[in-house]
Write a protein that holds these residues in place. Structure first.
Motif, PDB file in Angstrom:
ATOM      1  N   LEU A   1      -7.640  27.163  27.067  1.00  0.00           N
ATOM      2  CA  LEU A   1      -8.637  28.239  27.115  1.00  0.00           C
ATOM      3  C   LEU A   1      -9.911  27.933  26.338  1.00  0.00           C
ATOM      4  CD1 LEU A   1      -6.161  31.206  26.491  1.00  0.00           C
ATOM      5  CD2 LEU A   1      -7.004  30.372  28.691  1.00  0.00           C
ATOM      6  N   TYR A   2      -9.949  26.777  25.653  1.00  0.00           N
ATOM      7  CA  TYR A   2     -11.100  26.494  24.787  1.00  0.00           C
ATOM      8  C   TYR A   2     -12.122  25.570  25.427  1.00  0.00           C
ATOM      9  CZ  TYR A   2      -8.609  28.742  20.979  1.00  0.00           C
ATOM     10  OH  TYR A   2      -7.977  29.667  20.202  1.00  0.00           O
ATOM     11  N   GLN A   3     -13.395  25.808  25.088  1.00  0.00           N
ATOM     12  CA  GLN A   3     -14.468  24.980  25.632  1.00  0.00           C
ATOM     13  C   GLN A   3     -15.009  23.979  24.612  1.00  0.00           C
ATOM     14  OE1 GLN A   3     -16.014  28.636  26.870  1.00  0.00           O
ATOM     15  NE2 GLN A   3     -14.210  28.377  28.171  1.00  0.00           N
ATOM     16  N   ALA A   4     -14.236  23.664  23.578  1.00  0.00           N
ATOM     17  CA  ALA A   4     -14.722  22.747  22.539  1.00  0.00           C
ATOM     18  C   ALA A   4     -14.817  21.320  23.070  1.00  0.00           C
ATOM     19  CB  ALA A   4     -13.789  22.799  21.343  1.00  0.00           C
ATOM     20  N   ASP A   5     -15.625  20.485  22.395  1.00  0.00           N
ATOM     21  CA  ASP A   5     -15.725  19.065  22.783  1.00  0.00           C
ATOM     22  C   ASP A   5     -14.388  18.366  22.548  1.00  0.00           C
ATOM     23  OD1 ASP A   5     -18.551  19.237  23.279  1.00  0.00           O
ATOM     24  OD2 ASP A   5     -18.810  19.368  21.103  1.00  0.00           O
ATOM     25  N   VAL A   6     -13.722  18.701  21.451  1.00  0.00           N
ATOM     26  CA  VAL A   6     -12.452  18.053  21.109  1.00  0.00           C
ATOM     27  C   VAL A   6     -11.391  19.135  20.925  1.00  0.00           C
ATOM     28  CG1 VAL A   6     -11.250  16.605  19.413  1.00  0.00           C
ATOM     29  CG2 VAL A   6     -13.674  16.182  19.933  1.00  0.00           C
ATOM     30  N   VAL A   7     -10.317  19.076  21.732  1.00  0.00           N
ATOM     31  CA  VAL A   7      -9.248  20.072  21.621  1.00  0.00           C
ATOM     32  C   VAL A   7      -7.976  19.363  21.149  1.00  0.00           C
ATOM     33  CG1 VAL A   7      -7.812  21.738  22.866  1.00  0.00           C
ATOM     34  CG2 VAL A   7     -10.238  21.485  23.464  1.00  0.00           C
ATOM     35  N   LYS A   8      -7.494  19.705  19.953  1.00  0.00           N
ATOM     36  CA  LYS A   8      -6.248  19.114  19.448  1.00  0.00           C
ATOM     37  C   LYS A   8      -5.154  20.171  19.497  1.00  0.00           C
ATOM     38  CE  LYS A   8      -7.955  15.194  18.608  1.00  0.00           C
ATOM     39  NZ  LYS A   8      -7.658  14.119  19.571  1.00  0.00           N
ATOM     40  N   ASN A   9      -4.188  19.903  20.354  1.00  0.00           N
ATOM     41  CA  ASN A   9      -3.055  20.804  20.498  1.00  0.00           C
ATOM     42  C   ASN A   9      -1.948  20.316  19.571  1.00  0.00           C
ATOM     43  OD1 ASN A   9      -0.780  22.113  21.316  1.00  0.00           O
ATOM     44  ND2 ASN A   9      -0.993  21.601  23.502  1.00  0.00           N
ATOM     45  N   VAL A  10      -1.507  21.160  18.626  1.00  0.00           N
ATOM     46  CA  VAL A  10      -0.482  20.721  17.677  1.00  0.00           C
ATOM     47  C   VAL A  10       0.910  21.233  18.031  1.00  0.00           C
ATOM     48  CG1 VAL A  10      -1.971  20.213  15.713  1.00  0.00           C
ATOM     49  CG2 VAL A  10      -1.203  22.565  16.080  1.00  0.00           C
ATOM     50  N   GLY A  11       1.065  21.844  19.218  1.00  0.00           N
ATOM     51  CA  GLY A  11       2.402  22.239  19.663  1.00  0.00           C
ATOM     52  C   GLY A  11       2.541  23.736  19.883  1.00  0.00           C
TER      53      GLY A  11
ATOM     54  N   GLY B   1     -14.835  21.065  17.509  1.00  0.00           N
ATOM     55  CA  GLY B   1     -13.423  20.752  17.702  1.00  0.00           C
ATOM     56  C   GLY B   1     -12.555  21.954  17.377  1.00  0.00           C
ATOM     57  N   VAL B   2     -11.388  22.053  18.054  1.00  0.00           N
ATOM     58  CA  VAL B   2     -10.442  23.130  17.727  1.00  0.00           C
ATOM     59  C   VAL B   2      -9.042  22.556  17.512  1.00  0.00           C
ATOM     60  CG1 VAL B   2     -11.700  24.993  18.878  1.00  0.00           C
ATOM     61  CG2 VAL B   2     -10.065  23.620  20.201  1.00  0.00           C
ATOM     62  N   VAL B   3      -8.307  23.184  16.581  1.00  0.00           N
ATOM     63  CA  VAL B   3      -6.908  22.833  16.333  1.00  0.00           C
ATOM     64  C   VAL B   3      -6.100  24.039  16.787  1.00  0.00           C
ATOM     65  CG1 VAL B   3      -5.196  22.214  14.589  1.00  0.00           C
ATOM     66  CG2 VAL B   3      -7.558  21.411  14.346  1.00  0.00           C
ATOM     67  N   VAL B   4      -5.367  23.873  17.890  1.00  0.00           N
ATOM     68  CA  VAL B   4      -4.794  25.040  18.568  1.00  0.00           C
ATOM     69  C   VAL B   4      -3.392  24.750  19.094  1.00  0.00           C
ATOM     70  CG1 VAL B   4      -7.071  25.922  19.172  1.00  0.00           C
ATOM     71  CG2 VAL B   4      -5.920  24.327  20.713  1.00  0.00           C
TER      72      VAL B   4
ATOM     73  N   MET C   1     -10.179  14.759  13.935  1.00  0.00           N
ATOM     74  CA  MET C   1     -11.493  15.418  13.960  1.00  0.00           C
ATOM     75  C   MET C   1     -12.541  14.489  13.341  1.00  0.00           C
ATOM     76  SD  MET C   1     -11.381  18.241  15.463  1.00  0.00           S
ATOM     77  CE  MET C   1     -10.040  19.138  16.229  1.00  0.00           C
ATOM     78  N   ASP C   2     -12.155  13.785  12.278  1.00  0.00           N
ATOM     79  CA  ASP C   2     -13.076  12.830  11.666  1.00  0.00           C
ATOM     80  C   ASP C   2     -13.298  11.620  12.561  1.00  0.00           C
ATOM     81  OD1 ASP C   2     -13.296  14.474   9.539  1.00  0.00           O
ATOM     82  OD2 ASP C   2     -12.075  13.285   8.171  1.00  0.00           O
ATOM     83  N   GLU C   3     -12.196  11.118  13.156  1.00  0.00           N
ATOM     84  CA  GLU C   3     -12.330   9.955  14.050  1.00  0.00           C
ATOM     85  C   GLU C   3     -13.323  10.247  15.161  1.00  0.00           C
ATOM     86  OE1 GLU C   3      -8.348   8.957  15.429  1.00  0.00           O
ATOM     87  OE2 GLU C   3      -7.739   8.612  13.349  1.00  0.00           O
ATOM     88  N   GLU C   4     -13.339  11.485  15.628  1.00  0.00           N
ATOM     89  CA  GLU C   4     -14.235  11.839  16.728  1.00  0.00           C
ATOM     90  C   GLU C   4     -15.547  12.445  16.230  1.00  0.00           C
ATOM     91  OE1 GLU C   4     -12.617  12.830  20.340  1.00  0.00           O
ATOM     92  OE2 GLU C   4     -10.524  12.622  19.719  1.00  0.00           O
ATOM     93  N   ALA C   5     -15.774  12.326  14.918  1.00  0.00           N
ATOM     94  CA  ALA C   5     -17.040  12.767  14.308  1.00  0.00           C
ATOM     95  C   ALA C   5     -17.413  14.206  14.667  1.00  0.00           C
ATOM     96  CB  ALA C   5     -18.172  11.806  14.671  1.00  0.00           C
ATOM     97  N   VAL C   6     -16.427  15.091  14.571  1.00  0.00           N
ATOM     98  CA  VAL C   6     -16.672  16.506  14.862  1.00  0.00           C
ATOM     99  C   VAL C   6     -17.403  17.154  13.682  1.00  0.00           C
ATOM    100  CG1 VAL C   6     -15.486  18.717  15.209  1.00  0.00           C
ATOM    101  CG2 VAL C   6     -14.675  16.661  16.397  1.00  0.00           C
TER     102      VAL C   6
END
Ligand code: TXA
Ligand code: MG
Length: 363
Positions: A297-307, A287-290, A326-331
């Motif tokens: 541009l990211y290839q992560a399973d979970v991409v969280k865009n914070v703005g 997962g990425v926090v971006v 990230m925890d909810e999605e078991a990253v």
């Protein structure tokens, strides 16, 4: 215990809402626990003058009892009930800060009033005090007719809750009532300013930056020491960066392994994508926090865009939710970009640093 969850819109308080608040006030007065919204994050509240109730807070959170609580008051006039004033200068500085920032996201460390139990103050001679800018919080304190001691309403170690659903997740069955007041508008905990030392010190950065605290105190010429840089406006250093006692504990961390990556944007994206490919090779969920600027541009399973990177307030508001998701999605492996360059940066980076257990990659 059965936890009652009630919903209140801060902007529309009618007879039904008043009835909920009256009940919540009664629970606090009787030594019970009520989770309530503030403008920063949700708080887990109890009567600040009741030692047994304070012990219940620590038990519900699973928090070490040497980590003191913040006392919430409805008006700066109530300061005298919870503080003592050993010298005139502390009082003047406290009033300058209260007038400038209250109600709002600034907590002051002051000398405690002896009538406050040691359970509330973690056995210290000082007390943390704040007057929150949320109508539900304010009315709850008035209804309770006592100051309310409240840490953030999360289980110890987890990110502070910015939404009532996370309070339910962490504390259902452990508190008497949860007041759902919607999403917290600021999303990071208050700025903590210690006024007990000769030089005022920021112990925890928040959305109110050190520069604003300095500005509030400039008429009395007091320097303010910054927790991040351990220096004041003249550049004079302290040997050790000051910190609130609670900051030494593991904090905000998602269950997965987390790292923060700082550097030029293109390099950060390249570094994180490579690390993600490696983690995937080991069958780990990534997962990425971006930010808006790079999310595509990211290839992560979970991409969280914070703005947007330009909007520190938005990143602050969305950060803790992203960590919880990230925890909810078991990253298993989380990479976060460093968000610098706004007035909220110091607070955001402080939380990211703690969440990552200090693991920062500087490119
Ligand atoms: O925005 C906030 O401050 C939220 C809302 C609910 O008001 N509250 C909050 O509380 O973040 P908590 O307990 O999660 O964090 C309080 C911090 C801890 O790090 C604690 O160690 C520090 O304040 N603290 C409390 N009393 C202190 C004292 N007397 N001296 C130094 N630090 C203190
Ligand atoms: Mg907390």
């Amino acid at each position: 215990m059965e936890t009652r969850v009630v919903k209140i819109n801060e902007k529309k308080i009618g007879p039904q809402e008043e009835a909920y608040l009256k009940e919540a006030g009664r629970i606090v007065r009787n030594g019970g626990l009520v989770v309530f919204p503030t403008e920063t994050v949700y708080g887990l509240g109890a009567d600040a003058f009741n030692a047994e109730a304070a012990r219940r807070i620590y038990a519900a959170k699973g928090r070490p009892s040497d980590n003191p609580l913040i006392v919430h008051i409805a008006d700066m006039k109530e300061l005298d009930a919870v503080c003592a004033w050993p010298d005139a200068s502390t009082r003047i500085r406290a009033l300058l800060i209260a007038e400038r920032f209250w109600p709002g996201p600034v907590t002051m460390i002051l000398h405690r009033n002896v009538s406050l139990p040691g359970e509330t103050t973690g056995g210290l001679k000082t007390v943390a005090v704040r007057c929150p800018a949320n109508e539900i919080a304010r009315r709850l304190i008035l209804r309770a007719r006592v100051p309310i001691a409240a840490p953030s309403a999360n289980r110890s170690g987890r990110p502070s809750p910015t939404d009532a659903k996370y309070c339910v997740e962490d504390l259902d069955g452990r508190v008497d009532m949860i007041i759902d007041g919607g999403e917290s508008p600021i999303g990071l905990e208050s700025t903590i300013v210690d006024l007990c030392a000769e030089r005022a010190r920021i112990l925890r950065p928040g959305i109110v930056p050190v520069e604003d605290v300095r500005d509030a105190l400039k008429s009395v010429g007091g320097a303010v020491l910054d927790a991040q840089t351990a220096s004041d406006e003249t550049g004079a250093k302290d040997d050790r960066a000051p910190e609130a006692p609670g900051m030494k504990y593991r904090h905000y961390a998602p269950k997965g392994e987390m790292r923060v990556v700082e550097g030029a944007s293109q390099q950060v994206v390249a570094y994180i994508n490579e690390a993600i490919m490696k983690a995937r090779g080991q069958k780990k969920k990534t997962g990425v926090v971006v930010s808006d600027e790079t999310a595509g541009l990211y290839q992560a399973d979970v991409v969280k865009n914070v703005g947007s990177r330009q909007d520190g307030d938005e990143i602050a508001r969305r950060l803790f939710r992203a960590l919880r998701e990230m925890d909810e999605e078991a990253v298993d492996v989380v990479y976060a970009e460093a968000f610098t360059g706004t007035s909220a940066a110091s607070a955001i980076m402080n939380r990211l640093y703690k969440a990552a257990g200090g693991q920062i990659v500087r490119l």
